[in-house]
Design a protein around this motif. Structure first.
Motif, mmCIF file in Angstrom:
data_model
loop_
_atom_site.group_PDB
_atom_site.id
_atom_site.type_symbol
_atom_site.label_atom_id
_atom_site.label_comp_id
_atom_site.label_asym_id
_atom_site.label_seq_id
_atom_site.Cartn_x
_atom_site.Cartn_y
_atom_site.Cartn_z
ATOM 1 N N ILE A 85 0.933 -1.209 0.056
ATOM 2 C CA ILE A 85 -0.054 -0.065 -0.183
ATOM 3 C C ILE A 85 1.060 1.303 -0.027
ATOM 4 N N GLN A 86 1.836 1.356 0.886
ATOM 5 C CA GLN A 86 2.813 2.348 0.865
ATOM 6 C C GLN A 86 3.419 2.723 -0.427
ATOM 7 N N ASP A 87 3.949 1.542 -1.183
ATOM 8 C CA ASP A 87 4.619 1.826 -2.298
ATOM 9 C C ASP A 87 3.618 2.211 -3.490
ATOM 10 N N LEU B 214 1.716 6.624 -6.743
ATOM 11 C CA LEU B 214 0.741 7.752 -7.057
ATOM 12 C C LEU B 214 1.068 9.080 -6.999
ATOM 13 N N GLU B 215 1.793 9.402 -5.974
ATOM 14 C CA GLU B 215 2.525 10.851 -5.887
ATOM 15 C C GLU B 215 3.528 10.949 -6.881
ATOM 16 N N GLN B 216 4.069 10.105 -7.620
ATOM 17 C CA GLN B 216 4.935 10.134 -8.579
ATOM 18 C C GLN B 216 4.283 10.425 -9.825
ATOM 19 N N GLY B 217 2.801 9.877 -10.067
ATOM 20 C CA GLY B 217 2.423 9.965 -11.218
ATOM 21 C C GLY B 217 2.128 8.761 -12.150
ATOM 22 N N SER B 218 2.852 7.696 -11.786
ATOM 23 C CA SER B 218 2.609 6.396 -12.285
ATOM 24 C C SER B 218 2.166 5.406 -11.459
ATOM 25 N N VAL B 219 0.923 4.893 -11.707
ATOM 26 C CA VAL B 219 0.413 3.874 -10.771
ATOM 27 C C VAL B 219 0.079 2.653 -11.725
ATOM 28 N N GLU B 220 0.598 1.484 -10.957
ATOM 29 C CA GLU B 220 0.723 0.382 -11.421
ATOM 30 C C GLU B 220 0.151 -0.473 -10.376
ATOM 31 N N ILE B 221 -1.346 -1.036 -10.251
ATOM 32 C CA ILE B 221 -1.820 -1.635 -9.231
ATOM 33 C C ILE B 221 -1.929 -3.066 -9.516
ATOM 34 N N ASP B 222 -1.280 -3.813 -8.487
ATOM 35 C CA ASP B 222 -1.319 -5.323 -8.547
ATOM 36 C C ASP B 222 -2.651 -5.758 -8.279
ATOM 37 N N ILE B 223 -3.431 -6.302 -8.957
ATOM 38 C CA ILE B 223 -4.775 -6.723 -8.336
ATOM 39 C C ILE B 223 -4.938 -8.177 -7.671
ATOM 40 N N LEU B 224 -3.667 -8.745 -7.295
ATOM 41 C CA LEU B 224 -3.594 -10.123 -6.807
ATOM 42 C C LEU B 224 -3.220 -9.726 -5.153
#
Length: 92
Positions: free
Chosen positions: A31-33, A38-48
């Motif tokens: 979650i912290q990562d 998100l703050e850096q502008g690139s969000v890659e969410i691991d849905i697992l």
């Protein structure tokens, strides 16, 4: 003999607590990562590796208003009487 069973149960409880703490730490790190990305502008969410649904929605509470049959009947009669009174006043 009961002390032997207690010792075995304590060992198992400690092992389960360690695994649970490790999982919680991993989840918090993920979650912290994600927040940092998100703050850096690139969000890659691991849905697992999403947090459990109850943790995400624990602060959101809905206000529910239950209408039982008695209340519905009462409201229907009140609306009906108001309509009837309005018709009587209008034509008189």
């Amino acid at each position: 003999m009961s002390s032997k069973h207690n010792d075995q149960a304590d060992t198992l409880r400690q092992a389960i607590e360690e695994v649970t703490e490790h999982q919680n730490e991993e989840r918090e790190q993920v979650i912290q990562d994600q927040y940092e990305q998100l703050e850096q502008g690139s969000v890659e969410i691991d849905i697992l590796n999403l947090p459990p649904r109850n943790e995400v929605h624990k602060d959101k509470r809905k206000i529910r208003f239950k209408l039982n049959l008695r209340l519905l009947r009462f409201l229907f009669i009140v609306v009906l009487l108001l309509a009837l009174a309005g018709v009587i006043v209008w034509f008189i």
